[in-house]
Design a protein around this motif. Structure first.
Motif, PDB file in Angstrom:
ATOM      1  N   GLY A   8       0.804  -1.210   0.000  1.00  0.00           N
ATOM      2  CA  GLY A   8       0.000   0.000   0.000  1.00  0.00           C
ATOM      3  C   GLY A   8       0.841   1.264   0.000  1.00  0.00           C
ATOM      4  O   GLY A   8       0.444   2.291   0.564  1.00  0.00           O
ATOM      5  N   VAL A   9       2.009   1.201  -0.626  1.00  0.00           N
ATOM      6  CA  VAL A   9       2.941   2.327  -0.627  1.00  0.00           C
ATOM      7  C   VAL A   9       2.712   3.191  -1.871  1.00  0.00           C
ATOM      8  O   VAL A   9       2.749   2.681  -2.987  1.00  0.00           O
ATOM      9  N   PRO A  10       2.463   4.489  -1.701  1.00  0.00           N
ATOM     10  CA  PRO A  10       2.308   5.365  -2.861  1.00  0.00           C
ATOM     11  C   PRO A  10       3.658   5.786  -3.432  1.00  0.00           C
ATOM     12  O   PRO A  10       4.684   5.731  -2.747  1.00  0.00           O
ATOM     13  N   VAL A  11       3.666   6.170  -4.694  1.00  0.00           N
ATOM     14  CA  VAL A  11       4.869   6.666  -5.359  1.00  0.00           C
ATOM     15  C   VAL A  11       4.687   8.152  -5.640  1.00  0.00           C
ATOM     16  O   VAL A  11       3.659   8.567  -6.181  1.00  0.00           O
ATOM     17  N   LEU A  12       5.658   8.941  -5.244  1.00  0.00           N
ATOM     18  CA  LEU A  12       5.620  10.378  -5.484  1.00  0.00           C
ATOM     19  C   LEU A  12       6.241  10.679  -6.837  1.00  0.00           C
ATOM     20  O   LEU A  12       7.357  10.246  -7.130  1.00  0.00           O
ATOM     21  N   THR A  13       5.512  11.401  -7.674  1.00  0.00           N
ATOM     22  CA  THR A  13       6.019  11.766  -8.995  1.00  0.00           C
ATOM     23  C   THR A  13       5.917  13.275  -9.181  1.00  0.00           C
ATOM     24  O   THR A  13       5.040  13.919  -8.615  1.00  0.00           O
ATOM     25  N   SER A  14       6.804  13.806  -9.980  1.00  0.00           N
ATOM     26  CA  SER A  14       6.757  15.232 -10.279  1.00  0.00           C
ATOM     27  C   SER A  14       7.091  15.450 -11.742  1.00  0.00           C
ATOM     28  O   SER A  14       8.120  14.984 -12.228  1.00  0.00           O
ATOM     29  N   LEU A  15       6.220  16.138 -12.439  1.00  0.00           N
ATOM     30  CA  LEU A  15       6.402  16.461 -13.839  1.00  0.00           C
ATOM     31  C   LEU A  15       6.483  15.195 -14.700  1.00  0.00           C
ATOM     32  O   LEU A  15       7.546  14.794 -15.161  1.00  0.00           O
ATOM     33  N   VAL A  16       5.355  14.544 -14.872  1.00  0.00           N
ATOM     34  CA  VAL A  16       5.292  13.330 -15.682  1.00  0.00           C
ATOM     35  C   VAL A  16       4.243  13.510 -16.770  1.00  0.00           C
ATOM     36  O   VAL A  16       3.333  14.329 -16.651  1.00  0.00           O
ATOM     37  N   ARG A  17       4.389  12.738 -17.829  1.00  0.00           N
ATOM     38  CA  ARG A  17       3.430  12.777 -18.928  1.00  0.00           C
ATOM     39  C   ARG A  17       2.569  11.527 -18.867  1.00  0.00           C
ATOM     40  O   ARG A  17       2.941  10.513 -18.258  1.00  0.00           O
ATOM     41  N   SER A  18       1.433  11.583 -19.500  1.00  0.00           N
ATOM     42  CA  SER A  18       0.528  10.432 -19.485  1.00  0.00           C
ATOM     43  C   SER A  18       0.984   9.383 -20.496  1.00  0.00           C
ATOM     44  O   SER A  18       1.550   9.702 -21.540  1.00  0.00           O
ATOM     45  N   MET A  19       0.737   8.137 -20.142  1.00  0.00           N
ATOM     46  CA  MET A  19       0.947   7.004 -21.030  1.00  0.00           C
ATOM     47  C   MET A  19      -0.319   6.166 -21.000  1.00  0.00           C
ATOM     48  O   MET A  19      -0.900   5.965 -19.936  1.00  0.00           O
ATOM     49  N   ALA A  20      -0.738   5.691 -22.151  1.00  0.00           N
ATOM     50  CA  ALA A  20      -1.969   4.902 -22.212  1.00  0.00           C
ATOM     51  C   ALA A  20      -1.793   3.763 -23.202  1.00  0.00           C
ATOM     52  O   ALA A  20      -0.917   3.798 -24.074  1.00  0.00           O
ATOM     53  N   ALA A  21      -2.619   2.754 -23.039  1.00  0.00           N
ATOM     54  CA  ALA A  21      -2.583   1.609 -23.951  1.00  0.00           C
ATOM     55  C   ALA A  21      -3.261   1.972 -25.259  1.00  0.00           C
ATOM     56  O   ALA A  21      -4.357   2.533 -25.272  1.00  0.00           O
ATOM     57  N   GLY A  22      -2.597   1.660 -26.355  1.00  0.00           N
ATOM     58  CA  GLY A  22      -3.171   1.874 -27.675  1.00  0.00           C
ATOM     59  C   GLY A  22      -3.534   0.558 -28.312  1.00  0.00           C
ATOM     60  O   GLY A  22      -3.779  -0.438 -27.629  1.00  0.00           O
ATOM     61  N   ASN A  23      -3.554   0.536 -29.624  1.00  0.00           N
ATOM     62  CA  ASN A  23      -3.891  -0.676 -30.369  1.00  0.00           C
ATOM     63  C   ASN A  23      -2.709  -1.094 -31.241  1.00  0.00           C
ATOM     64  O   ASN A  23      -2.233  -0.320 -32.067  1.00  0.00           O
ATOM     65  N   ALA A  24      -2.239  -2.303 -31.018  1.00  0.00           N
ATOM     66  CA  ALA A  24      -1.162  -2.861 -31.829  1.00  0.00           C
ATOM     67  C   ALA A  24      -1.370  -4.367 -31.915  1.00  0.00           C
ATOM     68  O   ALA A  24      -1.488  -5.032 -30.870  1.00  0.00           O
ATOM     69  N   PRO A  25      -1.434  -4.923 -33.104  1.00  0.00           N
ATOM     70  CA  PRO A  25      -1.678  -6.361 -33.258  1.00  0.00           C
ATOM     71  C   PRO A  25      -0.604  -7.196 -32.554  1.00  0.00           C
ATOM     72  O   PRO A  25       0.595  -6.961 -32.701  1.00  0.00           O
ATOM     73  N   GLY A  26      -1.062  -8.159 -31.763  1.00  0.00           N
ATOM     74  CA  GLY A  26      -0.151  -9.087 -31.119  1.00  0.00           C
ATOM     75  C   GLY A  26       0.615  -8.532 -29.936  1.00  0.00           C
ATOM     76  O   GLY A  26       1.549  -9.179 -29.457  1.00  0.00           O
ATOM     77  N   VAL A  27       0.248  -7.346 -29.460  1.00  0.00           N
ATOM     78  CA  VAL A  27       0.963  -6.720 -28.344  1.00  0.00           C
ATOM     79  C   VAL A  27       0.028  -6.593 -27.151  1.00  0.00           C
ATOM     80  O   VAL A  27      -1.100  -6.121 -27.272  1.00  0.00           O
ATOM     81  N   LYS A  28       0.495  -7.017 -25.970  1.00  0.00           N
ATOM     82  CA  LYS A  28      -0.248  -6.858 -24.729  1.00  0.00           C
ATOM     83  C   LYS A  28       0.392  -5.747 -23.911  1.00  0.00           C
ATOM     84  O   LYS A  28       1.590  -5.774 -23.642  1.00  0.00           O
ATOM     85  N   VAL A  29      -0.386  -4.756 -23.528  1.00  0.00           N
ATOM     86  CA  VAL A  29       0.114  -3.612 -22.775  1.00  0.00           C
ATOM     87  C   VAL A  29      -0.460  -3.650 -21.361  1.00  0.00           C
ATOM     88  O   VAL A  29      -1.666  -3.819 -21.171  1.00  0.00           O
ATOM     89  N   THR A  30       0.409  -3.503 -20.364  1.00  0.00           N
ATOM     90  CA  THR A  30      -0.008  -3.482 -18.967  1.00  0.00           C
ATOM     91  C   THR A  30       0.337  -2.132 -18.360  1.00  0.00           C
ATOM     92  O   THR A  30       1.494  -1.697 -18.418  1.00  0.00           O
ATOM     93  N   GLU A  31      -0.645  -1.458 -17.800  1.00  0.00           N
ATOM     94  CA  GLU A  31      -0.403  -0.191 -17.119  1.00  0.00           C
ATOM     95  C   GLU A  31       0.176  -0.475 -15.736  1.00  0.00           C
ATOM     96  O   GLU A  31      -0.376  -1.270 -14.972  1.00  0.00           O
ATOM     97  N   LEU A  32       1.269   0.200 -15.389  1.00  0.00           N
ATOM     98  CA  LEU A  32       1.920  -0.039 -14.108  1.00  0.00           C
ATOM     99  C   LEU A  32       1.347   0.827 -13.000  1.00  0.00           C
ATOM    100  O   LEU A  32       1.148   0.368 -11.876  1.00  0.00           O
ATOM    101  N   MET A  33       1.083   2.105 -13.299  1.00  0.00           N
ATOM    102  CA  MET A  33       0.542   3.018 -12.299  1.00  0.00           C
ATOM    103  C   MET A  33      -0.568   3.856 -12.930  1.00  0.00           C
ATOM    104  O   MET A  33      -0.504   4.176 -14.113  1.00  0.00           O
ATOM    105  N   ARG A  34      -1.561   4.222 -12.118  1.00  0.00           N
ATOM    106  CA  ARG A  34      -2.696   4.993 -12.634  1.00  0.00           C
ATOM    107  C   ARG A  34      -3.007   6.153 -11.699  1.00  0.00           C
ATOM    108  O   ARG A  34      -2.916   6.022 -10.473  1.00  0.00           O
ATOM    109  N   THR A  35      -3.397   7.271 -12.279  1.00  0.00           N
ATOM    110  CA  THR A  35      -3.932   8.366 -11.489  1.00  0.00           C
ATOM    111  C   THR A  35      -5.410   8.088 -11.216  1.00  0.00           C
ATOM    112  O   THR A  35      -5.961   7.083 -11.671  1.00  0.00           O
TER     113      THR A  35
END
Length: 355
Positions: free
Chosen positions: A326-353
């Motif tokens: 249950g430990v939070p991560v402190l971040t400063s000045l980050v950009r968003s990353m999101a899962a898109g569409n790519a054939p045969g690729v599995k994307v896992t989000e590590l952290m979410r706002t």
């Protein structure tokens, strides 16, 4: 955006270096753990029984391997007992294996002397052969679950780590990690808050071979590279470089891309610097946002809105420890990353706002 806000964002961007470095270390450690883990069918139901594959590795040893255990049987009882039991079986399986346990409380002088000899700064296990060695931190020996309040070991990883270390020593090489240069990336020699000197210190000395690589003008990633890292570029990559990265991935390579939201000069129309990695990442199902993340529900007192804490994690071994504790991560000045569409690729989000 006015100049005062721009300077503040650039200044606080250095605070995110620690989070980026932490993410890099987690990915690297987990990747090489998976790499050697997949070689074997490790026994999970019989905690102290050696797998057949480990027995074969020990049987094939042609040089001595020393295990020096820097642990306290009283303070780390839950780890000390399985480590003791397991390494006794390593020693019984091969006369080439020698095990020495150091009680840090009863023999502090001997422990200090050997700590200096092997360059050990934390409790754990040193696996040495000749002039080479690997250092395994006690924190990496087990999976810990803290969701119920009291920390509890849910999985012991001693055999995985110990046999992997023996294999690396037997092969006579360290996993090779390259960091690209030439695009304003963070440097391995930089001792400042935005540098990666700490990664060099923690990983390069014992367990990994870390070096920098100027990718511009090169047609391919050097052979033998186990992991390629792009750490916080502030300039653009050209198409031949991107083609070399793609060829490396297509041939089974692994990459870690740390993409900061670098602000473009005021005369360049504002926005973020285009690295050309954004479009390239989209081919692999990753959408890099041209933005800076702000979460009104996760801001901290006395910090600007660009500094947030994140406590929502995806299902992945990299973030399992954070989620479990249950430990939070402190971040400063980050950009968003999101899962898109790519054939045969599995994307896992590590952290979410927050939603």
């Amino acid at each position: 955006m006015d100049q005062a806000n721009r300077r503040q964002l650039v200044k606080t961007g250095a605070l995110s270096a620690g989070v980026l470095l932490l993410a890099a270390l987690l990915v690297i450690v987990n990747y090489f753990g998976w790499k050697y883990y997949k070689r074997f069918d490790w026994t999970s139901s019989q905690l102290y029984s050696l797998s057949d594959k480990t027995k074969n590795v020990l049987k094939g040893l042609n040089k001595d391997v020393d295990f020096i255990v820097f642990m306290s049987p009283d303070q780390q009882r839950d780890l000390y007992q399985p480590t003791n039991e397991l390494l006794q079986r390593y020693g019984s399986a091969s006369r080439r294996v020698h095990v020495k346990f150091l009680d840090l409380e009863k023999n502090p002088l001997e422990a200090q002397s050997l700590s200096q000899q092997y360059g050990v700064t934390t409790q754990g296990v040193v696996v040495a052969s000749g002039k080479d060695k690997r250092v395994i931190s006690s924190a990496d020996l087990a999976d810990i679950d803290s969701t119920s309040g009291e920390p509890r070991i849910t999985g012991y990883k001693g055999e995985q780590l110990f046999t992997s270390a023996i294999l690396q020593l037997s092969e006579g090489r360290k996993p090779k990690i390259l960091f690209t240069t030439g695009h304003g990336e963070r440097s391995l020699d930089d001792q400042g808050g935005g540098g990666l000197a700490l990664a060099q210190q923690l990983l390069g000395r014992d367990n990994f071979d870390l070096s920098e690589w100027a990718s511009l003008g090169k047609s391919a990633v050097p052979a033998g590279t186990d992991l390629l890292v792009i750490a916080g570029p502030t300039g653009s990559f050209v198409q031949p470089e991107l083609d070399a990265f793609s060829a490396y991935l297509n041939n089974g390579g692994r990459m870690l891309v740390l993409l900061d939201p670098t602000l473009a000069p005021a005369g360049a129309g504002g926005g973020l610097v285009k690295t050309n990695l954004e479009g390239w990442l989209a081919r692999y199902g990753i959408k890099a946002g041209q933005d800076i993340v702000v979460d009104p529900t996760a801001i901290l007192p006395f910090f600007g809105p660009e500094t947030i804490f994140i406590k929502s994690y995806g299902e992945h071994p990299i973030t399992k420890a954070f989620a479990g504790a249950g430990v939070p991560v402190l971040t400063s000045l980050v950009r968003s990353m999101a899962a898109g569409n790519a054939p045969g690729v599995k994307v896992t989000e590590l952290m979410r706002t927050s939603p």
